[in-house]
Write a protein that holds these residues in place. Structure first.
Motif, mmCIF file in Angstrom:
data_model
loop_
_atom_site.group_PDB
_atom_site.id
_atom_site.type_symbol
_atom_site.label_atom_id
_atom_site.label_comp_id
_atom_site.label_asym_id
_atom_site.label_seq_id
_atom_site.Cartn_x
_atom_site.Cartn_y
_atom_site.Cartn_z
ATOM 1 N N ASP A 1 0.870 -1.175 0.000
ATOM 2 C CA ASP A 1 0.000 0.000 0.000
ATOM 3 C C ASP A 1 0.908 1.226 0.000
ATOM 4 O O ASP A 1 1.466 1.606 1.039
ATOM 5 C CB ASP A 1 -0.890 -0.016 1.242
ATOM 6 N N LEU A 2 1.077 1.827 -1.144
ATOM 7 C CA LEU A 2 2.048 2.911 -1.262
ATOM 8 C C LEU A 2 1.591 4.199 -0.586
ATOM 9 O O LEU A 2 2.350 5.166 -0.531
ATOM 10 C CB LEU A 2 2.364 3.159 -2.735
ATOM 11 N N ALA A 3 0.372 4.195 -0.051
ATOM 12 C CA ALA A 3 -0.062 5.316 0.784
ATOM 13 C C ALA A 3 0.336 5.097 2.246
ATOM 14 O O ALA A 3 0.227 6.026 3.058
ATOM 15 C CB ALA A 3 -1.582 5.487 0.693
ATOM 16 N N ASP A 4 0.800 3.903 2.558
ATOM 17 C CA ASP A 4 1.213 3.561 3.913
ATOM 18 C C ASP A 4 2.721 3.777 4.065
ATOM 19 O O ASP A 4 3.509 3.329 3.222
ATOM 20 C CB ASP A 4 0.851 2.106 4.210
ATOM 21 N N ASP B 1 10.326 8.202 -7.565
ATOM 22 C CA ASP B 1 10.684 8.697 -8.890
ATOM 23 C C ASP B 1 12.169 8.469 -9.143
ATOM 24 O O ASP B 1 12.926 8.115 -8.230
ATOM 25 C CB ASP B 1 10.358 10.179 -8.990
ATOM 26 N N TYR B 2 12.596 8.673 -10.369
ATOM 27 C CA TYR B 2 13.988 8.383 -10.725
ATOM 28 C C TYR B 2 14.976 9.181 -9.890
ATOM 29 O O TYR B 2 15.961 8.633 -9.378
ATOM 30 C CB TYR B 2 14.229 8.651 -12.208
ATOM 31 N N ALA B 3 14.735 10.474 -9.724
ATOM 32 C CA ALA B 3 15.695 11.306 -8.986
ATOM 33 C C ALA B 3 15.866 10.812 -7.558
ATOM 34 O O ALA B 3 16.984 10.753 -7.035
ATOM 35 C CB ALA B 3 15.237 12.763 -8.999
ATOM 36 N N SER B 4 14.759 10.447 -6.923
ATOM 37 C CA SER B 4 14.827 9.959 -5.542
ATOM 38 C C SER B 4 15.534 8.617 -5.466
ATOM 39 O O SER B 4 16.377 8.387 -4.589
ATOM 40 C CB SER B 4 13.420 9.845 -4.957
ATOM 41 N N VAL B 5 15.181 7.696 -6.383
ATOM 42 C CA VAL B 5 15.782 6.365 -6.372
ATOM 43 C C VAL B 5 17.273 6.433 -6.687
ATOM 44 O O VAL B 5 18.098 5.751 -6.065
ATOM 45 C CB VAL B 5 15.055 5.435 -7.364
ATOM 46 N N ALA B 6 17.634 7.287 -7.655
ATOM 47 C CA ALA B 6 19.031 7.347 -8.107
ATOM 48 C C ALA B 6 19.971 7.867 -7.031
ATOM 49 O O ALA B 6 21.174 7.590 -7.074
ATOM 50 C CB ALA B 6 19.138 8.206 -9.367
ATOM 51 N N ARG B 7 19.440 8.607 -6.053
ATOM 52 C CA ARG B 7 20.314 9.064 -4.970
ATOM 53 C C ARG B 7 20.861 7.883 -4.171
ATOM 54 O O ARG B 7 22.021 7.900 -3.742
ATOM 55 C CB ARG B 7 19.547 10.027 -4.060
ATOM 56 N N ALA B 8 20.035 6.859 -3.981
ATOM 57 C CA ALA B 8 20.487 5.663 -3.263
ATOM 58 C C ALA B 8 21.021 4.593 -4.201
ATOM 59 O O ALA B 8 21.769 3.710 -3.792
ATOM 60 C CB ALA B 8 19.328 5.090 -2.436
ATOM 61 N N ASN B 9 20.629 4.684 -5.471
ATOM 62 C CA ASN B 9 20.955 3.622 -6.425
ATOM 63 C C ASN B 9 21.305 4.263 -7.769
ATOM 64 O O ASN B 9 20.520 4.218 -8.721
ATOM 65 C CB ASN B 9 19.750 2.676 -6.554
ATOM 66 N N PRO B 10 22.476 4.878 -7.881
ATOM 67 C CA PRO B 10 22.805 5.641 -9.097
ATOM 68 C C PRO B 10 22.923 4.772 -10.346
ATOM 69 O O PRO B 10 22.866 5.304 -11.457
ATOM 70 C CB PRO B 10 24.138 6.313 -8.748
ATOM 71 N N LEU C 1 5.182 9.759 -4.208
ATOM 72 C CA LEU C 1 5.467 8.574 -3.398
ATOM 73 C C LEU C 1 6.943 8.458 -3.029
ATOM 74 O O LEU C 1 7.318 7.597 -2.233
ATOM 75 C CB LEU C 1 5.030 7.311 -4.155
ATOM 76 N N GLY C 2 7.779 9.294 -3.629
ATOM 77 C CA GLY C 2 9.207 9.227 -3.355
ATOM 78 C C GLY C 2 9.919 8.088 -4.036
ATOM 79 O O GLY C 2 11.005 7.674 -3.620
ATOM 80 N N ARG D 1 5.639 1.983 1.966
ATOM 81 C CA ARG D 1 6.404 2.846 1.074
ATOM 82 C C ARG D 1 7.904 2.683 1.340
ATOM 83 O O ARG D 1 8.720 2.714 0.422
ATOM 84 C CB ARG D 1 5.971 4.299 1.241
ATOM 85 N N ARG D 2 8.262 2.460 2.597
ATOM 86 C CA ARG D 2 9.668 2.205 2.923
ATOM 87 C C ARG D 2 10.137 0.906 2.276
ATOM 88 O O ARG D 2 11.260 0.836 1.753
ATOM 89 C CB ARG D 2 9.855 2.121 4.446
ATOM 90 N N VAL D 3 9.265 -0.113 2.267
ATOM 91 C CA VAL D 3 9.605 -1.371 1.599
ATOM 92 C C VAL D 3 9.805 -1.138 0.099
ATOM 93 O O VAL D 3 10.756 -1.644 -0.510
ATOM 94 C CB VAL D 3 8.512 -2.430 1.848
ATOM 95 N N ALA D 4 8.911 -0.343 -0.508
ATOM 96 C CA ALA D 4 9.033 -0.045 -1.934
ATOM 97 C C ALA D 4 10.345 0.673 -2.225
ATOM 98 O O ALA D 4 11.032 0.380 -3.226
ATOM 99 C CB ALA D 4 7.853 0.806 -2.404
ATOM 100 N N MET D 5 10.717 1.596 -1.369
ATOM 101 C CA MET D 5 11.962 2.338 -1.578
ATOM 102 C C MET D 5 13.180 1.426 -1.411
ATOM 103 O O MET D 5 14.175 1.576 -2.123
ATOM 104 C CB MET D 5 12.015 3.521 -0.615
ATOM 105 N N GLU D 6 13.085 0.462 -0.505
ATOM 106 C CA GLU D 6 14.185 -0.486 -0.349
ATOM 107 C C GLU D 6 14.283 -1.401 -1.567
ATOM 108 O O GLU D 6 15.382 -1.714 -2.038
ATOM 109 C CB GLU D 6 13.992 -1.311 0.922
#
Length: 400
Positions: free
Chosen positions: A78-81, A113-122, A110-111, A85-90
């Protein structure tokens, strides 16, 4: 049917996180799964990917859903949870490839997006499959296949006053978008292997369809360059040598006698050699002007003198391009489909043996379409969460 064990599949060890649903994104990620990737399908609670409910159904799963979601593992988030959302980001932080088809602005909200993900996973390869292109004036209009075919001009190729164009029977925009997404992701992955660099790519279905519509748009392209655009190629129904004809039993065949060699062979076969005088290469795609009626009458009379399957067998033996028009039920059990092994069965835990359509890469040992059946909703949620509790894998190595 299976091939002997061989080298590892090309994408073995690659992790794909799939936030898409319906057709273009899931077809892309299924192909990546067939190529050996570990595809994690993220689905919303209770409903999941709502193509699960598209008829017709097997016992427990939609034939549609099954056709684009094999070789995947399912997790419900549930990406509103906040915790989900932390699981999705991981998941995103550990992914080699991400495919999504959210509405414009939703990944940013939802955090994920590419820019957000690429900071942890370039090194991530992030693919957004969109309808008309997120930054376009139509970017917020839902990108349905029919809408895109209309705007792309393919649906309106032969518009006539007072007559609506026929409904397309193939989801051309969906599948061209899916194909370009797959090509783009694989190209980016090859580049990453050499440079270590990830990338963002947006694949609009609109751009994808227009880019392969060069034949349909050829007249418009010529006019855009300042030329008349006339005459155009005629593979659209006015060429009697490239058309559909009825047979004696009320069925139909396709007649594809464009090239002079094939046309002459046919004319000699039916004893009408006078219909095949020498012609130029340009003639084959015309409407054949004052010769069209004679061509059409000869072809029609020949086809109406035979039943479809008898005629098709005669033409196969003569190596003449006249082939049967099958119903969808006939097509998947035809002698040719069986000869090609294009339809096979896989075991589904709830539904038993169910058919799937095999891609041509299988015969080269590049794909394995039966590693995993399409997943139940959240079937692999617990095991995926357990994997995320472990350490992150090291960054990908590259040749550069």
């Amino acid at each position: 049917m299976s091939l002997p064990a061989g080298p590892p599949l090309p994408l073995s060890g690659v992790r794909v996180v799939d936030f898409s649903r319906l057709l273009p994104g899931p077809w892309c990620t299924q192909t990546l799964g067939d190529l050996g990737a570990d595809v994690i399908k993220v689905e919303q609670p209770e409903i999941g990917d709502y193509s699960r409910f598209n008829p017709p159904m097997y016992k427990s799963v939609s034939a549609y859903f099954n056709s684009v979601n094999r070789n995947k593992r399912s997790i419900v988030l549930d990406l509103a949870d906040e915790e989900d959302r932390r699981v999705a980001m991981e998941l995103a932080a550990r992914a080699d490839i991400i495919v999504e088809s959210f509405r414009p602005g939703v990944p940013e909200k939802l955090g994920i997006d590419y820019a957000s993900v690429a900071r942890a996973n370039p090194a991530v390869i992030y693919c957004s499959v969109t309808g008309f292109g997120n930054r376009s004036a139509l970017g917020r209009v839902p990108g349905h296949d029919l809408s895109i075919q209309g705007v792309a001009g393919t649906l309106g190729k032969h518009l006539a006053p007072g007559k609506a164009p026929p409904m397309p029977t193939f989801q051309a925009a969906d599948f061209t978008g899916a194909a370009f997404a797959t090509i783009g992701v694989l190209a980016a992955y090859v580049r990453r292997a050499a440079t270590g660099a990830g990338c963002y790519l947006e694949i609009p279905m609109y751009d994808s369809l227009v880019s392969v519509s060069n034949v349909a748009l050829s007249g418009a392209l010529a006019r855009l360059a300042g030329y008349s655009g006339k005459p155009e190629m005629e593979p659209w129904g006015r060429n009697p040598r490239y058309n559909v004809y009825p047979t004696r039993d009320g069925k139909y065949v396709t007649v594809c006698l464009l090239e002079y060699r094939g046309w002459k062979r046919f004319c000699d076969y039916i004893g009408r050699s006078e219909l095949a005088p020498e012609e130029s290469w340009a003639d084959r795609h015309t409407d054949h002007a004052d010769r069209a009626d004679a061509f059409r009458a000869a072809i029609s009379a020949f086809c109406l003198a035979h039943d479809r399957d008898e005629l098709a067998d005669m033409m196969r033996k003569a190596e003449i391009a006249i082939c049967p028009v099958y119903t969808i039920d006939e097509a998947i059990v035809s002698a040719h489909a069986i000869d090609r092994g294009i339809v096979d069965f896989m075991e589904h835990p709830a539904d038993g043996p169910i058919p799937y359509l095999r891609d041509p890469l299988f015969w080269a040992g590049l794909t394995d379409p039966i590693r995993l059946p399409s997943p139940d909703l959240d079937e692999h949620g617990a095991e995926i969460r357990a994997e995320l509790a472990g350490p992150r894998p090291p960054p990908p190595r590259h040749e550069g």
